[in-house]
Design an enzyme around this catalytic site. Structure first.
Site, mmCIF file in Angstrom:
data_model
loop_
_atom_site.group_PDB
_atom_site.id
_atom_site.type_symbol
_atom_site.label_atom_id
_atom_site.label_comp_id
_atom_site.label_asym_id
_atom_site.label_seq_id
_atom_site.Cartn_x
_atom_site.Cartn_y
_atom_site.Cartn_z
ATOM 1 N N CYS A 110 69.759 101.685 118.303
ATOM 2 C CA CYS A 110 70.427 101.202 119.517
ATOM 3 C C CYS A 110 71.941 101.180 119.315
ATOM 4 O O CYS A 110 72.433 100.748 118.267
ATOM 5 C CB CYS A 110 69.923 99.798 119.864
ATOM 6 N N CYS A 116 75.078 93.042 119.414
ATOM 7 C CA CYS A 116 74.028 92.246 120.044
ATOM 8 C C CYS A 116 73.301 91.445 118.976
ATOM 9 O O CYS A 116 73.014 91.935 117.883
ATOM 10 C CB CYS A 116 73.052 93.179 120.762
ATOM 11 N N CYS A 119 68.793 92.014 117.202
ATOM 12 C CA CYS A 119 68.210 92.685 116.035
ATOM 13 C C CYS A 119 69.096 92.503 114.803
ATOM 14 O O CYS A 119 70.320 92.413 114.915
ATOM 15 C CB CYS A 119 68.038 94.181 116.294
ATOM 16 N N PHE A 327 47.760 73.355 120.846
ATOM 17 C CA PHE A 327 48.903 74.103 121.389
ATOM 18 C C PHE A 327 48.369 75.360 122.084
ATOM 19 O O PHE A 327 48.755 76.482 121.787
ATOM 20 C CB PHE A 327 49.907 74.468 120.299
ATOM 21 N N GLU A 347 47.067 71.067 125.317
ATOM 22 C CA GLU A 347 48.412 71.596 125.570
ATOM 23 C C GLU A 347 49.205 70.551 126.328
ATOM 24 O O GLU A 347 48.654 69.839 127.190
ATOM 25 C CB GLU A 347 48.308 72.896 126.382
ATOM 26 N N ASP A 395 48.260 77.039 116.950
ATOM 27 C CA ASP A 395 49.398 77.959 117.035
ATOM 28 C C ASP A 395 50.616 77.178 117.509
ATOM 29 O O ASP A 395 50.989 77.227 118.682
ATOM 30 C CB ASP A 395 49.071 79.105 118.001
ATOM 31 N N CYS A 421 54.789 81.730 113.797
ATOM 32 C CA CYS A 421 55.883 82.704 113.874
ATOM 33 C C CYS A 421 57.003 82.342 112.903
ATOM 34 O O CYS A 421 58.091 82.903 112.990
ATOM 35 C CB CYS A 421 56.420 82.803 115.298
#
Length: 465
Positions: A110, A116, A119, A327, A347, A395, A421
């Site tokens: 890119c 930016c 990334c 979650f 949740e 999660d 994550c």
């Protein structure tokens, strides 16, 4: 490829944001602009995706060898860098000259890369990039004493798969810039392309900029959340004030022109979104069950990652009699388990939970899916409430869920499937389960955050006999 340039990453020293809290006893500080450059060799890539080397640097009249973090560099490269700020006991520096590049360096995909903030690793060969992410997970596990854990090779992500984008637009003197924030700064990078985004989202960049140019005031900032669902793009504008009639008409016309499933607005993150143009019911299928998510709903970043997670859930739930999904969101993991076991979905977000409930009812799942609204950070399910489940799916957000994992560790639930994550908080929470008598059977990493330091994973824990 830029190799020998004094402006390889211009302005890094000027644009690095100060830390909001002390690290290693010292407040983050900036180096004067005339600080001498340093010559160093990059040893490895750190957890934020920066190259890390060591150099003799003077701080507070004391010279010592300190770690130096340099974005956009690779192991083995010899570079010249400009000290910018402190970070903990080390120094963040901007790349000035790349004297000896690595064989693993490639041309970024890119043109906005390095400016930016989306990334961090486009300059790295695919094989080396995947290997680094795999080792990142293993190293976090090792730090908490979890060694020799079977960890699958990283499931690779391809460009053009990202189905969710959180962008920002601002009217600057009559010109709207639209994109993502720069790295370590507050300036919005006006992007013309994004190879990470699904083509349906990337195609909206130009039209969105043109639309907002006519309808947001100078100085106004608008949050733009785009979700690519199964039947079209679902767009949400976070506005400073209610749009006037011409703006509403223009937004509705935009939804028609670009075949959006829905376009909504809201005035703050705590306000409910107001659909302005709903051309058809927005819909996404989780393990074959259609769900109509609320505007701006959290989704897994790629459909491929979601499918890999759902497959893992389906496999471990085959022998379950009753499962709990902690979650639960809109039901990404919930519906992957319902073929084998009834699921209790928990949740705190009422809109997400309502979407899950409607999806279950419309699919005629009846009592196979029960729901509960609950803040699991303030009031986790305790060991007595967990006793009726033989499978727990969890999660949590990036910060992990220490309190809920502590209750799981004290429970009798035989099997826990955790998604995360954030390898750092996952390792912390995994240690809690292991200390409570669980065995970490395997970890499966999924690269749904292409060219970033972030990585998704799913992991299986079983209570030892």
């Amino acid at each position: 490829m830029l190799l020998h340039t004094r402006r390889y990453y211009p302005g890094m020293a000027r644009r690095t944001r100060k830390s909001k809290r002390p690290t290693s006893g010292d407040q983050t500080r900036r180096f004067p602009s005339n600080t001498p450059t340093i010559d160093l060799t990059i040893d490895h890539i750190g957890g934020r995706g920066d190259g890390v080397g060591k150099a003799e640097i003077t701080l507070d009249h004391r010279t010592a060898e300190r770690p130096v973090f340099v974005p956009f560099t690779l192991p083995g490269e010899r570079i010249i860098a400009q000290p910018a700020t402190t970070r903990g006991g080390g120094v963040v520096a901007g790349l000035i000259e790349l004297a000896e590049p690595s064989a693993d360096r490639v041309e970024p995909a890119c043109r906005h890369f390095m400016a930016c903030g989306g990334c961090a690793l486009q300059h790295m060969k695919q094989a080396a990039y995947l290997d680094w992410k795999h080792k990142l997970i293993v190293s976090h596990l090792n730090r908490v004493g979890l060694t020799d854990v079977p960890t699958s090779p990283l499931r690779a992500s391809q460009s053009g798969q990202r189905r969710r984008a959180d962008m920002v637009a601002r009217n600057i003197s009559g010109r709207v810039v639209l994109g993502f924030y720069e790295r370590a700064g507050k300036r919005i990078m006006d992007i013309e392309e994004c190879p990470v985004l699904h083509p349906d989202l990337a195609a909206l960049l130009g039209p969105l900029r043109q639309l907002l140019t006519n309808h947001i005031a100078p100085g106004e900032t608008v949050e733009v959340i785009a979700n690519r669902l199964d039947n079209g793009v679902d767009l949400l504008f976070g506005l400073a004030e209610d749009p006037n009639l011409p703006a509403r008409e223009a937004y509705a016309a935009f939804a028609t022109t670009h075949d959006l499933s829905r376009l909504s607005t809201r005035l703050s993150e705590t306000d409910d979104a107001s659909p302005l143009a709903e051309r058809r019911r927005p819909e996404i299928k989780f393990s074959g069950t259609p769900v109509a998510p609320p505007p701006g709903a959290f989704l897994q970043a790629t459909a491929e990652a979601e499918q890999a997670m759902a497959l893992a859930v389906s496999e471990v739930s085959k022998s379950a009699r009753a499962a709990v999904d902690l979650f639960a969101g809109c039901g990404t993991l919930t519906f992957a388990a319902t073929d084998h076991a009834p699921v209790h979905a928990v949740e705190n977000d009422s809109a997400l939970l309502a979407a899950l409930r409607r999806g279950a009812d419309e699919a005629e799942l009846g009592s196979r899916v029960t729901t509960e609204r609950r803040d699991l950070f303030r009031r986790p399910l305790d060991q007595m409430e967990l006793v009726r489940f033989d499978l727990a799916l969890i999660d949590p957000p990036r910060a992990g869920a220490r309190e809920q994992f502590e209750q799981l560790a004290a429970s009798s639930v035989p099997t826990v499937l955790a998604a995360s994550c954030n390898p750092a908080t996952f390792a912390r929470d995994a240690r809690i389960l292991v200390d409570g008598g669980y065995r970490l059977r395997w970890v499966k990493p999924i690269d749904q955050f292409l060219w970033t330091p972030h990585v998704e994973l799913v992991a299986l824990f079983e209570r030892a006999s």
